[in-house]
Design a protein around this motif. Structure first.
Motif, PDB file in Angstrom:
ATOM      1  N   ALA A 109     -16.489  -8.371  30.253  1.00 63.93           N
ATOM      2  CA  ALA A 109     -16.937  -7.396  31.591  1.00 63.93           C
ATOM      3  C   ALA A 109     -18.708  -8.377  31.639  1.00 63.93           C
ATOM      4  CB  ALA A 109     -17.261  -6.483  31.652  1.00 63.93           C
ATOM      5  N   GLU A 110     -18.608  -8.699  32.449  1.00 63.27           N
ATOM      6  CA  GLU A 110     -20.007 -10.591  32.627  1.00 63.27           C
ATOM      7  C   GLU A 110     -21.020  -9.988  33.812  1.00 63.27           C
ATOM      8  OE1 GLU A 110     -21.781 -11.409  30.091  1.00 63.27           O
ATOM      9  OE2 GLU A 110     -20.623 -10.652  28.899  1.00 63.27           O
ATOM     10  N   GLU A 111     -22.315 -10.107  33.527  1.00 61.34           N
ATOM     11  CA  GLU A 111     -23.030 -10.314  34.981  1.00 61.34           C
ATOM     12  C   GLU A 111     -22.676 -11.596  35.464  1.00 61.34           C
ATOM     13  OE1 GLU A 111     -27.639 -11.133  36.581  1.00 61.34           O
ATOM     14  OE2 GLU A 111     -27.001  -9.784  34.414  1.00 61.34           O
ATOM     15  N   ILE A 112     -22.536 -11.640  37.275  1.00 58.12           N
ATOM     16  CA  ILE A 112     -21.928 -13.117  38.373  1.00 58.12           C
ATOM     17  C   ILE A 112     -23.584 -13.078  38.804  1.00 58.12           C
ATOM     18  CG2 ILE A 112     -20.135 -13.436  37.676  1.00 58.12           C
ATOM     19  CD1 ILE A 112     -19.967 -11.652  40.255  1.00 58.12           C
ATOM     20  N   ARG A 113     -23.784 -14.539  39.077  1.00 58.27           N
ATOM     21  CA  ARG A 113     -24.511 -13.828  40.475  1.00 58.27           C
ATOM     22  C   ARG A 113     -24.161 -14.355  41.902  1.00 58.27           C
ATOM     23  NH1 ARG A 113     -28.565 -13.348  37.729  1.00 58.27           N
ATOM     24  NH2 ARG A 113     -29.748 -14.898  36.993  1.00 58.27           N
ATOM     25  N   LEU A 114     -24.046 -13.610  42.631  1.00 60.49           N
ATOM     26  CA  LEU A 114     -23.197 -12.504  43.265  1.00 60.49           C
ATOM     27  C   LEU A 114     -23.466 -13.741  44.867  1.00 60.49           C
ATOM     28  CD1 LEU A 114     -21.149 -10.307  44.894  1.00 60.49           C
ATOM     29  CD2 LEU A 114     -23.755  -9.317  45.370  1.00 60.49           C
ATOM     30  N   ALA A 158      -6.121 -16.845  27.858  1.00 66.83           N
ATOM     31  CA  ALA A 158      -5.041 -16.623  29.405  1.00 66.83           C
ATOM     32  C   ALA A 158      -5.286 -15.400  30.396  1.00 66.83           C
ATOM     33  CB  ALA A 158      -3.018 -17.181  29.958  1.00 66.83           C
ATOM     34  N   ILE A 159      -5.855 -15.596  31.582  1.00 65.36           N
ATOM     35  CA  ILE A 159      -6.386 -14.234  32.035  1.00 65.36           C
ATOM     36  C   ILE A 159      -5.246 -13.880  32.547  1.00 65.36           C
ATOM     37  CG2 ILE A 159      -7.504 -14.238  34.363  1.00 65.36           C
ATOM     38  CD1 ILE A 159      -9.482 -15.397  32.368  1.00 65.36           C
ATOM     39  N   GLU A 160      -4.902 -12.138  32.868  1.00 67.45           N
ATOM     40  CA  GLU A 160      -3.710 -11.501  32.976  1.00 67.45           C
ATOM     41  C   GLU A 160      -3.710 -11.067  34.440  1.00 67.45           C
ATOM     42  OE1 GLU A 160      -2.351  -8.966  30.020  1.00 67.45           O
ATOM     43  OE2 GLU A 160      -1.751 -11.149  29.066  1.00 67.45           O
ATOM     44  N   ARG A 161      -5.245 -10.344  34.526  1.00 68.99           N
ATOM     45  CA  ARG A 161      -6.487  -9.811  35.890  1.00 68.99           C
ATOM     46  C   ARG A 161      -7.451  -9.318  35.271  1.00 68.99           C
ATOM     47  NH1 ARG A 161      -5.214  -3.192  34.466  1.00 68.99           N
ATOM     48  NH2 ARG A 161      -5.104  -4.095  32.111  1.00 68.99           N
ATOM     49  N   ARG A 162      -8.013  -9.302  36.308  1.00 73.58           N
ATOM     50  CA  ARG A 162      -9.716  -9.311  37.332  1.00 73.58           C
ATOM     51  C   ARG A 162      -9.616  -8.767  38.001  1.00 73.58           C
ATOM     52  NH1 ARG A 162     -10.433 -15.238  38.904  1.00 73.58           N
ATOM     53  NH2 ARG A 162      -9.007 -15.868  37.557  1.00 73.58           N
ATOM     54  N   THR A 163     -11.289  -8.602  38.233  1.00 72.06           N
ATOM     55  CA  THR A 163     -12.046  -7.611  38.578  1.00 72.06           C
ATOM     56  C   THR A 163     -12.402  -8.176  40.366  1.00 72.06           C
ATOM     57  OG1 THR A 163     -13.996  -7.107  37.757  1.00 72.06           O
ATOM     58  CG2 THR A 163     -12.228  -5.732  37.361  1.00 72.06           C
ATOM     59  N   ARG A 164     -12.439  -7.334  41.268  1.00 68.44           N
ATOM     60  CA  ARG A 164     -13.502  -7.845  42.123  1.00 68.44           C
ATOM     61  C   ARG A 164     -15.059  -7.137  41.500  1.00 68.44           C
ATOM     62  NH1 ARG A 164     -10.993  -8.600  47.344  1.00 68.44           N
ATOM     63  NH2 ARG A 164      -9.161  -8.003  47.685  1.00 68.44           N
ATOM     64  N   PRO A 165     -15.935  -8.322  42.430  1.00 63.96           N
ATOM     65  CA  PRO A 165     -17.023  -8.194  41.568  1.00 63.96           C
ATOM     66  C   PRO A 165     -17.066  -6.294  41.535  1.00 63.96           C
ATOM     67  CG  PRO A 165     -17.593  -9.902  42.974  1.00 63.96           C
ATOM     68  CD  PRO A 165     -16.242  -9.366  43.538  1.00 63.96           C
ATOM     69  N   TYR A 166     -18.371  -5.761  41.470  1.00 65.84           N
ATOM     70  CA  TYR A 166     -18.654  -4.293  40.520  1.00 65.84           C
ATOM     71  C   TYR A 166     -20.051  -4.945  40.831  1.00 65.84           C
ATOM     72  CZ  TYR A 166     -18.087  -5.144  36.252  1.00 65.84           C
ATOM     73  OH  TYR A 166     -17.388  -4.795  35.023  1.00 65.84           O
ATOM     74  N   ALA A 167     -20.857  -3.441  41.094  1.00 60.17           N
ATOM     75  CA  ALA A 167     -22.439  -3.687  40.349  1.00 60.17           C
ATOM     76  C   ALA A 167     -22.491  -2.283  39.080  1.00 60.17           C
ATOM     77  CB  ALA A 167     -23.377  -2.794  41.644  1.00 60.17           C
ATOM     78  N   VAL A 168     -22.804  -2.943  38.290  1.00 63.17           N
ATOM     79  CA  VAL A 168     -23.109  -2.116  36.818  1.00 63.17           C
ATOM     80  C   VAL A 168     -24.933  -1.433  37.441  1.00 63.17           C
ATOM     81  CG1 VAL A 168     -24.391  -1.609  34.613  1.00 63.17           C
ATOM     82  CG2 VAL A 168     -22.200  -2.785  35.020  1.00 63.17           C
TER      83      VAL A 168
END
Length: 276
Positions: free
Chosen positions: A171-176, A217-227
């Motif tokens: 779970a990592e910070e991303i540039r929106l 290998a990626i199995e699942r991912r989330t949409r962007p969210y905010a901490v």
């Protein structure tokens, strides 16, 4: 919680995580992961041997326990000098951070562990030095908001891969903005000079590609969210750019706060996975 434990929590000068220690009482953290904890793509951790990489105050470590992990190990650095400091602040950064925290690395984890009656074990070990010969292997590895602070995140992910026998939750910070403009193209923004101690901050596709490039290998991912910001963090900042970034997360789950994305992956050969 007894009064002495509450006093110990309140006396600690810097909490990174907001951790609920009993109903109605939580550490005054800079960031609050509680609103998004259930949004993360958790694997089944019940009875599993689990590793939390870069736990800081330990929110994810204690969340693993809450979800039924059989054993939790938290691996983190032992001294402020071990951070990947940008060159401009490398000489003064460790001393300044020590003055702010008022305690050694891991003191918040220790306080929260005592208050919760946790069995999680914290070991002093850099992510770069993870090795099955030193620490064994794990059914589940989690890592939250760490890669952006590393000069070499791909080296770190390769080390994580070496000790992961089952699932990896990153779970990592991303540039929106990069994520919205380039949904499929993996990109990252390089800092490496500011006092934020940030190096590479990817878009969501870039984060997933980093994990893949380390042999997952990626199995699942989330949409962007905010901490969300916790009580010790000013949510608006002082520059217009800071305020604009916060405002942009207002409609994300958990927002306004710092945009993140998470993936659940398995080492190649252990799961089917899929490309972004």
């Amino acid at each position: 919680m007894i009064a002495e434990a509450r006093a110990e929590v309140l006396a600690h000068p810097l909490w990174y995580h907001t951790i609920e220690l009993e109903p109605g009482f939580a550490t005054p953290g800079w960031f609050d992961l509680r609103p998004i904890a259930d949004l993360l793509p958790w694997p089944d951790v019940r009875g599993k041997r689990c590793l939390d990489v870069g736990p800081y105050d330990g929110f994810l470590s204690f969340e693993l326990e809450r979800r039924g992990a059989g054993e939790v190990v938290a691996a983190d650095i032992g001294d402020h000098t071990e951070w990947d400091w940008p060159p401009a602040i490398r000489d003064r950064g460790p001393e300044a951070l020590a003055e702010i925290t008022g305690a050694g690395v891991g003191e918040g984890f220790a306080i929260a562990k005592r208050a919760l009656g946790s069995a999680a074990e914290r070991v002093e070990l850099s992510v770069y030095d993870l090795d099955p010969d030193r620490i064994g292997t794990f059914d589940v590895v989690v890592c939250g908001s760490l890669l952006l602070h590393l000069r070499d995140p791909l080296r770190a992910l390769t080390a994580i891969r070496s000790v992961c026998d089952g699932h990896f939750l990153s779970a990592e910070e991303i540039r929106l903005g990069l994520t919205l403009r380039h949904r499929r193209r993996p990109l990252a923004e390089l800092d490496g000079v500011s006092e934020l101690c940030q190096w590479w901050v990817p878009n969501a596709a870039g984060h997933a590609r980093m994990v893949e490039s380390a042999g997952f290998a990626i199995e699942r991912r989330t949409r962007p969210y905010a901490v969300a910001f916790g009580p010790s963090h000013s949510p608006t900042g002082t520059r217009w750019r800071d305020r604009a970034r916060v405002a942009a997360t207002g409609r994300l789950p958990g927002g306004p706060g710092v945009p993140h994305a998470a993936v659940l992956a398995s080492p190649r050969g252990l799961g089917q996975g899929s490309r972004p």
